[in-house]
Design an enzyme around this catalytic site. Sequence first.
Site, PDB file in Angstrom:
ATOM      1  N   VAL A 207       0.871  -1.189   0.000  1.00 52.90           N
ATOM      2  CA  VAL A 207       0.000   0.000   0.000  1.00 52.90           C
ATOM      3  C   VAL A 207       0.899   1.227   0.000  1.00 52.90           C
ATOM      4  CG1 VAL A 207      -1.699   1.331   1.332  1.00 52.90           C
ATOM      5  CG2 VAL A 207      -1.773  -1.174   1.392  1.00 52.90           C
ATOM      6  N   HIS A 208       0.735   2.105  -0.966  1.00 54.28           N
ATOM      7  CA  HIS A 208       1.540   3.335  -0.899  1.00 54.28           C
ATOM      8  C   HIS A 208       0.920   4.546  -1.583  1.00 54.28           C
ATOM      9  CE1 HIS A 208       3.178   3.843  -5.020  1.00 54.28           C
ATOM     10  NE2 HIS A 208       2.912   2.566  -5.101  1.00 54.28           N
ATOM     11  N   ARG A 209      -0.176   4.363  -2.333  1.00 52.58           N
ATOM     12  CA  ARG A 209      -0.759   5.504  -3.057  1.00 52.58           C
ATOM     13  C   ARG A 209      -1.262   6.559  -2.091  1.00 52.58           C
ATOM     14  NH1 ARG A 209       0.123   3.225  -7.648  1.00 52.58           N
ATOM     15  NH2 ARG A 209       1.506   4.993  -7.804  1.00 52.58           N
ATOM     16  N   ARG A 242       6.306   6.047   3.041  1.00 53.01           N
ATOM     17  CA  ARG A 242       5.157   6.953   3.195  1.00 53.01           C
ATOM     18  C   ARG A 242       4.062   6.292   4.036  1.00 53.01           C
ATOM     19  NH1 ARG A 242       2.350   7.709  -2.126  1.00 53.01           N
ATOM     20  NH2 ARG A 242       3.637   9.507  -2.560  1.00 53.01           N
ATOM     21  N   ASP A 281      -2.136  -1.601  -4.067  1.00 53.36           N
ATOM     22  CA  ASP A 281      -2.529  -0.415  -4.831  1.00 53.36           C
ATOM     23  C   ASP A 281      -1.410  -0.013  -5.794  1.00 53.36           C
ATOM     24  OD1 ASP A 281      -0.632   0.749  -3.190  1.00 53.36           O
ATOM     25  OD2 ASP A 281      -2.028   2.095  -2.159  1.00 53.36           O
TER      26      ASP A 281
END
Length: 349
Positions: A207-209, A242, A281
């Site tokens: 997950v990083h968006r 992030r 994502d």
Amino acid sequence: MTKTTILTVVGARPQFIKAAAVSRAIRASSDFSEIMVHTGQHFDEMMSDVFFRELEIGKPEVNLAIHGGTHGAMTGQMLAGIEQCLLERKPDWVLVYGDTNSTLAGALAAAKLHIPVVHVEAGLRSFNRRMPEEVNRVLTDHVSALLLSPTMTGVRNLEAEGITRGVHHVGDVMYDAMLHAQKRSREMSTILATLGLSDGGFALATVHRAENTDDPARLQAVMNAIVETAGGLPVVLPVHPRTRQAIARSGTQLGSIRTIDPVGYIDMVRLLDGAKVVLTDSGGLQKEAYFARRPCVTLRDETEWTETLEHGWNRLWTTPDWKPRSDITDYGTGQAAEVVLDAIRAHQG
Ligand code: UDP
């Protein structure tokens, strides 16, 4: 014979992986030479250095060390830094990948100096202009001389925006990169043993968006969806910096998800090979799941890789089931990097 000089701009993890495939083809050619410029967007050992080492790309000749700050400030600094490099090096082409701030800065700096831009991964669209990546890709495509799309959908998207000149369907250089890494990863990677995992016995998540990490309620919903979709399988999630910050800031509950530091590509491909299902994502991982023939659930409300949905290997988290499965022909045969070079040759001639 004077070689054609390509100045490649990279800055983020997926670009190092894509560049590895094309750089290998450039090194094997007799008519191209490459200058690799790293903007510094991703900068630490596990988000950057490990890829250059493992994928044998060689150290970038220039590292602008630009990271952090707002999108505008970061892109502006990159624009100035890349422009300086271009004035000094005077390449024949500037090559950019994908959709990051480094992509846009590289393309814009070159276009203003009348250096032709080749965009690898042209034409992808989510049709969601709130995504920073979407803005970057649309603008990059509109200043590129050679638009190399991994899919026919990309070609059609460009046509819908009035771009038909310099457009080629070349396949996906990420497929080349993954095929190259797959064999080595089976021989070299010890990640499954290190994590105590067995082949087929776990789910792999990333997950990083920004759309998932920036809003605490959304991030919690994504984590809950991962646990639920995995249906009792252990979940391994290599955490993007992030996302790590967002989890700490918002106190997101991870339930049974096991987080680990980001891994290098050889370990990542092994994790993918061993996973029963992929929850992500990430644009790149959605396709790699298909390359490894693992079902994928995309933790977004739309995807640029629509053929993965249509051919039943991927579904959005908002849809209950996969469509019937069939093979995807768009991504090429693992020789897309060669096709990229051929397209440049043809365009010069
Ligand atoms: N990846 C990796 N290590 C990790 C997580 C991802 O090597 O810990 C690889 C992944 O296999 C894919 C690429 O990084 O090839 C995807 O990058 P990312 O998700 O950062 O960007 P996106 O594809 O969404 O642009």
